[in-house]
Design an enzyme around this catalytic site. Structure first.
Site, PDB file in Angstrom:
ATOM      1  N   LYS A 173       2.394  14.720  42.691  1.00 58.94           N
ATOM      2  CA  LYS A 173       1.041  14.259  43.046  1.00 58.94           C
ATOM      3  C   LYS A 173       0.972  13.826  44.516  1.00 58.94           C
ATOM      4  CE  LYS A 173      -3.140  12.650  42.751  1.00 58.94           C
ATOM      5  NZ  LYS A 173      -4.261  13.562  42.950  1.00 58.94           N
ATOM      6  N   LYS A 241      -3.565   4.543  50.283  1.00 60.78           N
ATOM      7  CA  LYS A 241      -2.476   4.141  49.361  1.00 60.78           C
ATOM      8  C   LYS A 241      -1.508   5.307  49.152  1.00 60.78           C
ATOM      9  CE  LYS A 241      -3.757   4.678  45.161  1.00 60.78           C
ATOM     10  NZ  LYS A 241      -3.484   5.575  44.093  1.00 60.78           N
TER      11      LYS A 241
HETATM   12  P1  NAP Z   1     -11.262   3.061  40.637  1.00 55.04           P
HETATM   13  O1  NAP Z   1     -12.599   3.657  40.380  1.00 55.04           O
HETATM   14  O2  NAP Z   1     -11.037   2.246  41.859  1.00 55.04           O
HETATM   15  O3  NAP Z   1     -10.847   2.239  39.308  1.00 55.04           O
HETATM   16  C1  NAP Z   1      -9.685   1.478  39.289  1.00 55.04           C
HETATM   17  C2  NAP Z   1      -9.402   0.958  37.881  1.00 55.04           C
HETATM   18  O4  NAP Z   1      -8.211   0.149  37.947  1.00 55.04           O
HETATM   19  C3  NAP Z   1     -10.504   0.058  37.312  1.00 55.04           C
HETATM   20  O5  NAP Z   1     -10.555   0.217  35.908  1.00 55.04           O
HETATM   21  C4  NAP Z   1      -9.972  -1.339  37.679  1.00 55.04           C
HETATM   22  O6  NAP Z   1     -10.466  -2.373  36.864  1.00 55.04           O
HETATM   23  C5  NAP Z   1      -8.486  -1.151  37.422  1.00 55.04           C
HETATM   24  N1  NAP Z   1      -7.682  -2.142  38.117  1.00 55.04           N
HETATM   25  C6  NAP Z   1      -7.502  -2.269  39.459  1.00 55.04           C
HETATM   26  N2  NAP Z   1      -6.664  -3.298  39.736  1.00 55.04           N
HETATM   27  C7  NAP Z   1      -6.326  -3.834  38.529  1.00 55.04           C
HETATM   28  C8  NAP Z   1      -5.488  -4.914  38.149  1.00 55.04           C
HETATM   29  N3  NAP Z   1      -4.821  -5.654  39.055  1.00 55.04           N
HETATM   30  N4  NAP Z   1      -5.365  -5.184  36.826  1.00 55.04           N
HETATM   31  C9  NAP Z   1      -6.030  -4.431  35.897  1.00 55.04           C
HETATM   32  N5  NAP Z   1      -6.835  -3.404  36.198  1.00 55.04           N
HETATM   33  C10 NAP Z   1      -6.969  -3.098  37.501  1.00 55.04           C
HETATM   34  O7  NAP Z   1     -10.138   4.194  40.711  1.00 55.04           O
HETATM   35  P2  NAP Z   1     -10.224   5.707  40.222  1.00 55.04           P
HETATM   36  O8  NAP Z   1     -10.919   6.514  41.253  1.00 55.04           O
HETATM   37  O9  NAP Z   1     -10.648   5.759  38.803  1.00 55.04           O
HETATM   38  O10 NAP Z   1      -8.662   6.094  40.328  1.00 55.04           O
HETATM   39  C11 NAP Z   1      -7.703   5.636  39.381  1.00 55.04           C
HETATM   40  C12 NAP Z   1      -6.353   6.237  39.784  1.00 55.04           C
HETATM   41  O11 NAP Z   1      -6.444   7.675  39.771  1.00 55.04           O
HETATM   42  C13 NAP Z   1      -5.903   5.857  41.197  1.00 55.04           C
HETATM   43  O12 NAP Z   1      -4.515   5.718  41.198  1.00 55.04           O
HETATM   44  C14 NAP Z   1      -6.348   7.055  42.039  1.00 55.04           C
HETATM   45  O13 NAP Z   1      -5.554   7.200  43.198  1.00 55.04           O
HETATM   46  C15 NAP Z   1      -6.134   8.190  41.051  1.00 55.04           C
HETATM   47  N6  NAP Z   1      -6.976   9.380  41.242  1.00 55.04           N
HETATM   48  C16 NAP Z   1      -8.300   9.266  41.550  1.00 55.04           C
HETATM   49  C17 NAP Z   1      -9.061  10.412  41.718  1.00 55.04           C
HETATM   50  C18 NAP Z   1     -10.519  10.350  42.085  1.00 55.04           C
HETATM   51  O14 NAP Z   1     -11.063  11.395  42.498  1.00 55.04           O
HETATM   52  N7  NAP Z   1     -11.178   9.222  41.951  1.00 55.04           N
HETATM   53  C19 NAP Z   1      -8.497  11.678  41.538  1.00 55.04           C
HETATM   54  C20 NAP Z   1      -7.147  11.767  41.169  1.00 55.04           C
HETATM   55  C21 NAP Z   1      -6.400  10.601  41.026  1.00 55.04           C
HETATM   56  P3  NAP Z   1     -11.875  -3.105  37.234  1.00 55.04           P
HETATM   57  O15 NAP Z   1     -12.940  -2.241  36.636  1.00 55.04           O
HETATM   58  O16 NAP Z   1     -11.758  -4.429  36.600  1.00 55.04           O
HETATM   59  O17 NAP Z   1     -11.952  -3.181  38.736  1.00 55.04           O
END
Ligand code: NAP
Length: 284
Positions: A173, A241
């Site tokens: 990844k 990150k």
């Molecule tokens: P996001 O929208 O920023 O959501 C982050 C999630 O993590 C939320 O549910 C948040 O909870 C939770 N979280 C953060 N810190 C936490 C903590 N200390 N304890 C418990 N829960 C915590 O991120 P996302 O875009 O869905 O991405 C999630 C992962 O997939 C990341 O690693 C990202 O790099 C990866 N990713 C993202 C994409 C994309 O296009 N978005 C594509 C591929 C991979 P709250 O709701 O309480 O804040």
């Protein structure tokens, strides 16, 4: 379909549509999110909302985790009321977040002491692919665990591939996101240059789309630039990150150094906007 009770932790931009996809496929879903309000919309689709990762494990056979970063993973696994407070016999924990290979190795080992298996299974693709079950899933860990989870992966993605031992999915990844960072910066720079020569942006995008360089990423992010829409599908802070994680794993090539500097700079004003907000940062 084997009657698996599935647990889901993390309802952010990706976790929400991915978990909804599993409900649509007919699985019984138990969910936890740190901010309680986000789980409410899934309640209406029949999901059971629980108040801690610990409670989730008690009622689930396999548990998916889709949260931000290493710190969030530590919290979910080892924090108070974390996943590791339960016996994990016969359970599989699948970490789909983009995190370091190191934290996967650490959490896999802790899961093993509790009798459970751990897979790192990060994804390529963004919100649109999550909504349509067309993600690409790269997996590290035990083959038997992978084979057990594969039917569920197939509801989330168009390809799920076991690439090696624990952490291998994470490294694959990071390689892909190094390329993603280059791609977004390159697209932004090409558009900015063309604009400086009075070439219409939509015309340039049509040319790119019909050339050998045409791809879905340029199409979606090009449209975002044309529409001045920088709402996060993939937040810019997450690519910072990922580039730092890749650097820690030894990705220090000339282009990797350049993209890291570009996105760290862009994050000062645009960290919560989409990755393609790098266009705005490069503009001024
Ligand atoms: P996001 O929208 O920023 O959501 C982050 C999630 O993590 C939320 O549910 C948040 O909870 C939770 N979280 C953060 N810190 C936490 C903590 N200390 N304890 C418990 N829960 C915590 O991120 P996302 O875009 O869905 O991405 C999630 C992962 O997939 C990341 O690693 C990202 O790099 C990866 N990713 C993202 C994409 C994309 O296009 N978005 C594509 C591929 C991979 P709250 O709701 O309480 O804040």
């Amino acid at each position: 379909m084997e009657q698996l009770n599935i647990g889901w932790v993390g309802l952010g931009n990706m976790g929400m549509p991915m978990s909804a996809q599993l409900i649509k496929a007919g699985y019984k879903l138990n969910v936890f999110n740190r901010s309680k309000d986000k789980a409410q919309s899934l309640l209406n689709s029949g999901a059971e909302v629980v108040s801690s990762p610990r409670d989730l494990v008690a009622i689930s056979d396999i548990i998916f985790v889709m949260v931000s970063d290493d710190a969030a993973i530590k919290q979910i696994f080892t924090g108070a009321d974390g996943l590791l407070e339960q016996d994990l016999s016969n359970k599989i924990i699948i970490n789909m977040s983009t995190v370091s290979p190191g934290i996967s190795i650490e959490m896999a080992s802790l899961c093993k002491t509790k009798g459970g298996a751990y897979l790192d299974a990060p994804v390529s693709g963004s919100v649109k692919q999550a909504e349509t079950g067309t993600l690409v899933i790269m997996v590290g860990g035990d083959e038997a665990a992978f084979n057990k989870v594969k039917p569920v992966f197939e509801k989330l993605g168009k390809l799920a591939m076991l690439v090696g031992e624990t952490g291998a999915g994470n490294n694959a990844k990071l390689a892909i996101n190094g390329l993603l960072a280059l791609h977004a910066q390159g697209l932004a720079e090409a558009i900015l240059f063309a604009q400086s020569k009075n070439i219409d942006t939509q015309s340039l995008l049509t040319l790119i789309e019909n050339s050998a360089l045409g791809n879905i990423f340029s199409k979606i992010k090009g449209e975002a630039i044309v529409n001045d829409n920088y709402n996060a599908a993939f937040a810019l802070k997450h690519i910072v990150k990922d580039l730092n994680l890749a650097k820690a794993e030894g990705l220090v090539s000339p282009l990797a150094k350049t993209t890291l500097a570009t996105y760290e700079d862009a994050a000062q004003e645009h960290e919560n906007e989409d990755i393609i907000a790098v266009f705005k940062a490069l503009k001024y």
